[in-house]
Enzyme design. Structure first.
Site, PDB file in Angstrom:
ATOM      1  N   ASP A  21      38.334 -56.837  21.045  1.00  0.00           N
ATOM      2  CA  ASP A  21      37.369 -55.749  21.277  1.00  0.00           C
ATOM      3  C   ASP A  21      36.129 -56.302  21.983  1.00  0.00           C
ATOM      4  OD1 ASP A  21      35.192 -53.807  19.041  1.00  0.00           O
ATOM      5  OD2 ASP A  21      35.611 -53.623  21.186  1.00  0.00           O
ATOM      6  N   ASN A  23      33.589 -54.148  23.277  1.00  0.00           N
ATOM      7  CA  ASN A  23      32.403 -53.274  23.261  1.00  0.00           C
ATOM      8  C   ASN A  23      32.014 -52.859  21.844  1.00  0.00           C
ATOM      9  OD1 ASN A  23      34.471 -51.574  22.635  1.00  0.00           O
ATOM     10  ND2 ASN A  23      33.929 -49.986  24.113  1.00  0.00           N
ATOM     11  N   ASP A  29      40.511 -53.605  23.616  1.00  0.00           N
ATOM     12  CA  ASP A  29      40.456 -52.842  24.867  1.00  0.00           C
ATOM     13  C   ASP A  29      40.964 -53.693  26.029  1.00  0.00           C
ATOM     14  OD1 ASP A  29      37.115 -53.172  23.942  1.00  0.00           O
ATOM     15  OD2 ASP A  29      38.105 -54.529  25.362  1.00  0.00           O
ATOM     16  N   ASP A  98      54.428 -49.606  29.466  1.00  0.00           N
ATOM     17  CA  ASP A  98      55.293 -48.836  28.580  1.00  0.00           C
ATOM     18  C   ASP A  98      55.527 -47.466  29.226  1.00  0.00           C
ATOM     19  OD1 ASP A  98      55.147 -49.603  25.139  1.00  0.00           O
ATOM     20  OD2 ASP A  98      56.582 -48.225  26.079  1.00  0.00           O
ATOM     21  N   ASP A 199      60.429 -46.533  26.512  1.00  0.00           N
ATOM     22  CA  ASP A 199      60.374 -46.103  25.118  1.00  0.00           C
ATOM     23  C   ASP A 199      61.550 -45.167  24.792  1.00  0.00           C
ATOM     24  OD1 ASP A 199      58.680 -46.006  22.676  1.00  0.00           O
ATOM     25  OD2 ASP A 199      58.717 -43.869  23.097  1.00  0.00           O
ATOM     26  N   GLU A 250      64.282 -49.556  25.487  1.00  0.00           N
ATOM     27  CA  GLU A 250      64.301 -49.582  24.023  1.00  0.00           C
ATOM     28  C   GLU A 250      65.410 -48.622  23.619  1.00  0.00           C
ATOM     29  OE1 GLU A 250      61.530 -47.376  21.737  1.00  0.00           O
ATOM     30  OE2 GLU A 250      61.459 -48.861  20.152  1.00  0.00           O
ATOM     31  N   HIS A 314      55.434 -54.199  17.591  1.00  0.00           N
ATOM     32  CA  HIS A 314      54.398 -53.366  16.964  1.00  0.00           C
ATOM     33  C   HIS A 314      54.980 -52.360  15.978  1.00  0.00           C
ATOM     34  CE1 HIS A 314      56.124 -51.003  20.116  1.00  0.00           C
ATOM     35  NE2 HIS A 314      55.507 -49.941  19.644  1.00  0.00           N
ATOM     36  N   ASP A 315      56.316 -52.235  15.971  1.00  0.00           N
ATOM     37  CA  ASP A 315      56.969 -51.312  15.019  1.00  0.00           C
ATOM     38  C   ASP A 315      57.609 -52.051  13.858  1.00  0.00           C
ATOM     39  OD1 ASP A 315      58.390 -49.395  17.748  1.00  0.00           O
ATOM     40  OD2 ASP A 315      56.519 -49.079  16.639  1.00  0.00           O
TER      41      ASP A 315
HETATM   42  O1  ISL Z   1      59.861 -47.886  13.690  1.00  0.00           O
HETATM   43  C1  ISL Z   1      61.017 -47.729  13.939  1.00  0.00           C
HETATM   44  C2  ISL Z   1      62.010 -47.262  12.916  1.00  0.00           C
HETATM   45  O2  ISL Z   1      61.332 -46.825  11.784  1.00  0.00           O
HETATM   46  C3  ISL Z   1      61.490 -47.993  15.308  1.00  0.00           C
HETATM   47  O3  ISL Z   1      62.872 -47.832  15.323  1.00  0.00           O
HETATM   48  C4  ISL Z   1      60.798 -47.022  16.275  1.00  0.00           C
HETATM   49  O4  ISL Z   1      60.249 -45.899  15.682  1.00  0.00           O
HETATM   50  C5  ISL Z   1      61.779 -46.478  17.269  1.00  0.00           C
HETATM   51  O5  ISL Z   1      62.491 -47.570  17.750  1.00  0.00           O
HETATM   52  C6  ISL Z   1      61.027 -45.829  18.435  1.00  0.00           C
HETATM   53  O6  ISL Z   1      59.879 -46.595  18.755  1.00  0.00           O
HETATM   54  C7  ISL Z   1      59.157 -46.210  19.918  1.00  0.00           C
HETATM   55  O7  ISL Z   1      58.948 -44.803  19.981  1.00  0.00           O
HETATM   56  C8  ISL Z   1      58.088 -44.203  19.011  1.00  0.00           C
HETATM   57  C9  ISL Z   1      56.790 -44.984  18.756  1.00  0.00           C
HETATM   58  O8  ISL Z   1      56.214 -44.518  17.545  1.00  0.00           O
HETATM   59  C10 ISL Z   1      57.079 -46.468  18.624  1.00  0.00           C
HETATM   60  O9  ISL Z   1      55.859 -47.189  18.452  1.00  0.00           O
HETATM   61  C11 ISL Z   1      57.797 -46.918  19.872  1.00  0.00           C
HETATM   62  O10 ISL Z   1      58.017 -48.336  19.861  1.00  0.00           O
HETATM   63  C12 ISL Z   1      57.752 -42.826  19.553  1.00  0.00           C
HETATM   64  O11 ISL Z   1      57.248 -42.957  20.863  1.00  0.00           O
HETATM   65 CA    CA Z   2      36.702 -51.782  22.211  1.00  0.00          CA
END
Ligand code: ISL
Ligand code: CA
Length: 546
Positions: A21, A23, A29, A98, A199, A250, A314-315
């Site tokens: 971050d 700011n 950011d 993405d 995605d 994905e 991140h998931d």
């Molecule tokens: O978190 C998961 C299962 O509980 C993952 O399988 C994920 O939700 C799924 O693969 C889809 O993820 C992607 O699309 C979602 C978004 O929330 C996720 O962050 C992204 O990686 C909807 O856009």
């Molecule tokens: Ca910031």
């Protein structure tokens, strides 16, 4: 298998809102990413995958887009984005964005128009159905809610959403939608990005007529439906093939056979994919299942299509916590898991913080969590009579926020992530686990990852070599070779808190073993076996004995 730049690349995922971050608003950011590019470059990675920074109400942290051409204020603005792209390219790295086109935000003007009336020209840009017997058109669950249908009272129709109510699915059957998405893709590609992470790209096609599911809790009916390959081949024909880029899909719910249809070199669709047979199907470490998954994907793709390797993002919670030992063997375990991901066939992904062995988090209350998936699930289970404490405990291990706590730069307040109040609490262990400490320690996970990445540049066997498992059925030892022309590597991993032993098989015993990389200071190898310490990992070059 022709050799190309992207097959040799290592990707670093930047979840910018938790990265740095500049700011003081408590959110990372794009300026923060720019300021830390020299750190990323020092690791040696080739490509940065930036999570969505488009205009968004942020109900799903940027995966609910309200303007594909804007940059959300939290992240910065288009000028800062342009500067980021230039700074990435100036350092000889590439940037992939993405692409989130299965759905938009419900605040997107397209959806606002579509929902305004049944005869609005954009009505068919989304998926609308009449109630059936006064209820939802079918029994499907979404990823984040008990139903994929939300009633819009104004026109008394339901709209379809694979994720949150705030994320209506686009209707990909509508050619206007497809053409508008292709136009948007060209806008970003013409700015010079180097590709897309796409995605849930296999969800674009829906089952015709939306029949009820026998088991609505198994939501794989959302993906891999007839029509999906036609959409991707059209996207390739109209957009992708015109640029020197790489694309990673994905692709949840996919098997190697289906996966090949998306990434086969002759398919003219995508370059590579993330499958979820580990992340979604293996709640915790299961060596035999992992070996089975890796073997089936190798058999299914090798020589025909390209796989990707990751254990967290991140998931999906941080790998050393979910799949390793984040306590007394955290360093060795982080290095073992990194060795495994980087020596498996396919493109390795590093999720920010993985390179310093960051761990999953355990906050004390649901209020400390942000993830819409977790909060919706908590609400659903408690409303259905679940005990709040037990429900909360059950959701902790797989909460997506485990990976979303701020990057830990140093041991000062908020780990040097922000001078303000962080949007989500930090993992309290930032005092010990942080970049500054890692850069000072020659034996840190960081420098081990740096060597792993450097090896990939120096040894094509790591990228293009074939794969043979010499430890089938062994529950803690994973020993396999990678072979290319006259170079053979043997990787031996002891995924256990106990000592282990690998009996050297006959067809390898006539070889000298030269250490290439190792996560301990001493190695115990004799002609017949390798003695291994807890979470010991080694890469050995096999040389013919003189
Ligand atoms: O978190 C998961 C299962 O509980 C993952 O399988 C994920 O939700 C799924 O693969 C889809 O993820 C992607 O699309 C979602 C978004 O929330 C996720 O962050 C992204 O990686 C909807 O856009
Ligand atoms: Ca910031």
């Amino acid at each position: 298998m022709n050799q190309t730049w992207w097959k040799e690349a290592v990707v670093y995922q930047v979840y910018w809102r938790s990265f740095y971050d500049t700011n003081g608003d408590g959110y990372g950011d794009l300026k923060g990413v720019i300021e830390k590019l020299d750190y990323i470059k020092r690791l040696g990675v080739d490509v940065i995958w930036l999570n969505p920074c488009y205009e968004s109400p942020d109900r799903d942290n940027g995966y609910d887009i309200s303007d594909y051409y804007g940059v959300m204020e939290k992240a910065g603005n288009i000028d800062i984005w342009e500067e980021l792209l230039k700074e990435v390219h100036d350092r000889g790295m590439k940037l992939i964005m993405d692409l989130v086109v299965n759905h938009t935000s419900d605040q997107h003007p397209w959806f606002q128009e579509s929902r305004s009336s049944k005869d609005n020209p954009k009505r068919d840009w989304y998926i609308w159905k009449d109630p059936v017997d006064g209820k939802e058109p079918n029994n499907w669950r979404s990823y984040f809610t008990p139903s994929t249908w939300e009633l819009d009272k104004k026109t008394n129709q339901y709209y379809f959403h694979s994720f949150a109510v705030e994320q209506p699915d686009l209707n990909w059957k509508n050619e206007e939608v497809r053409e508008e998405i292709y136009r948007m893709m060209r806008y970003w590609l013409d700015k010079g990005i180097d590709g897309f992470r796409m995605d849930v790209i296999n969800l674009l096609a829906k089952i015709e007529d939306y029949p009820n599911a026998a088991k609505p809790e198994h939501i794989n009916y959302l993906g891999n439906n007839p029509g999906i390959h036609e959409y991707l081949q059209e996207m390739h024909e109209k957009v992708l093939r015109h640029y020197d880029i790489f694309t990673v899909g994905e692709i949840p719910f996919v098997t190697p056979e289906d996966g090949l249809l998306y990434v086969g070199e002759d398919r003219k669709e995508l370059h590579t994919l993330f499958h979820f047979q580990v992340a979604d199907d293996m709640p915790s470490w299961d060596m035999l299942r992992y070996k089975e998954i890796q073997q089936t994907w190798y058999d299914g793709l090798f020589g025909k299509g390209w796989n990707s390797q990751f254990l967290n993002n991140h998931d999906h919670t941080r790998q050393v916590t979910r799949y390793g030992n984040d306590k007394e063997y955290r360093i060795e375990s982080a290095k073992l898991l990194g060795t495994m991901v980087h020596t498996m066939p396919g493109m390795p992904y590093i999720f920010q913080g993985e390179e310093i062995g960051m761990t999953g988090v355990r906050f004390s209350s649901i209020e400390d969590y942000n993830d819409i998936a977790m909060k919706n699930k908590y609400k659903e289970l408690v409303e259905n009579g679940g005990d709040p404490e037990k429900v909360f405990e059950s959701l902790l291990p797989l909460s997506r926020d485990n990976s979303r706590t701020p990057m830990q730069w140093n041991d000062s307040g908020h780990a040097g992530f922000t001078t303000g109040t962080p949007w989500i609490k930090l993992n309290p262990n930032y005092k010990e686990i942080n970049v500054e400490a890692a850069l000072k320690d020659p034996h840190s996970v960081f420098y081990y990852y740096q060597k792993l990445i450097q090896l990939r540049k120096e040894h094509p066997v790591m990228v293009y070599g074939n794969f043979t498992d010499f430890s089938k059925g062994h529950e803690t030892i994973y020993a396999y070779t990678r072979e290319l022309e006259n170079e053979t590597w043997l990787i031996v991993l002891n995924h256990s808190d106990e000592n282990g032993q690998f009996e050297i098989p006959n067809d390898l015993s006539d070889k000298k073993m030269k250490p290439i990389l190792h996560n301990y200071d001493t190695m115990m190898i004799d002609d017949h076996k390798i003695e291994l310490k807890p979470h010991e990992a080694m890469i050995l070059e096999l040389q013919l004995k003189e």
